[in-house]
Scaffold this motif. Structure first.
Motif, short mmCIF file in Angstrom:
data_model
loop_
_atom_site.label_atom_id
_atom_site.label_comp_id
_atom_site.label_asym_id
_atom_site.label_seq_id
_atom_site.Cartn_x
_atom_site.Cartn_y
_atom_site.Cartn_z
N LEU A 73 48.37 -48.61 6.97
CA LEU A 73 48.21 -47.42 6.16
C LEU A 73 49.27 -46.38 6.53
O LEU A 73 49.59 -46.21 7.70
N SER A 74 49.75 -45.67 5.52
CA SER A 74 50.67 -44.57 5.76
C SER A 74 49.89 -43.37 6.27
O SER A 74 48.65 -43.32 6.17
N THR A 76 49.75 -40.53 4.92
CA THR A 76 49.09 -39.95 3.74
C THR A 76 47.80 -40.70 3.42
O THR A 76 46.77 -40.08 3.11
N GLN A 77 47.81 -42.02 3.49
CA GLN A 77 46.60 -42.81 3.23
C GLN A 77 45.52 -42.55 4.27
O GLN A 77 44.33 -42.51 3.94
N GLU A 80 44.01 -39.22 3.44
CA GLU A 80 43.12 -39.40 2.28
C GLU A 80 41.81 -40.06 2.70
O GLU A 80 40.74 -39.69 2.20
#
Length: 113
Positions: A73-74, A76-77, A80
């Motif tokens: 996962l990044s 950002t992910q 989120e």
């Protein structure tokens, strides 16, 4: 002013509040499960903590294991994921001005105050 991101069901979180009370410090409590952080608030908190999003994840939390474990996962992910599932966030988090710490162990608070 000191701010504590608090989960009332968490023993460590309750200990952090008691620790601050015993030191006669004024603080504000944010029950982040009732009032989840926005993306901007979470990014600001990560900056104050000076950590990457993955370091704020409770990796033993069932939601993490069932939904995200093993995935790449990044940042950002991951942010989120914490917005969608606030329970994934480590706790308690104590903030004073532009610095923050994860109060595990509770004595970490001394590094902030």
């Amino acid at each position: 002013m000191i701010t504590v991101y608090h989960n009332p069901r968490c023993t460590k979180s309750r200990q952090a509040l008691a620790y601050l009370e015993n030191k006669n410090l004024d603080f504000e409590v944010i029950k982040y499960l009732d009032h989840p952080l926005s993306k901007n608030e979470l990014e600001d908190l990560l900056t104050k903590l000076n950590i990457k999003p993955i370091s704020l994840i409770r990796k033993n939390e069932a939601t993490w294991k069932e939904t995200f474990k093993g995935r790449t996962l990044s940042d950002t992910q991951i942010i989120e994921a914490m917005i969608q599932y606030p329970k994934l966030m480590e706790r308690p988090i104590v903030v004073k001005k532009d610095k923050a710490i994860i109060a595990r162990p509770t004595e970490n608070i001394d590094n902030l105050i």
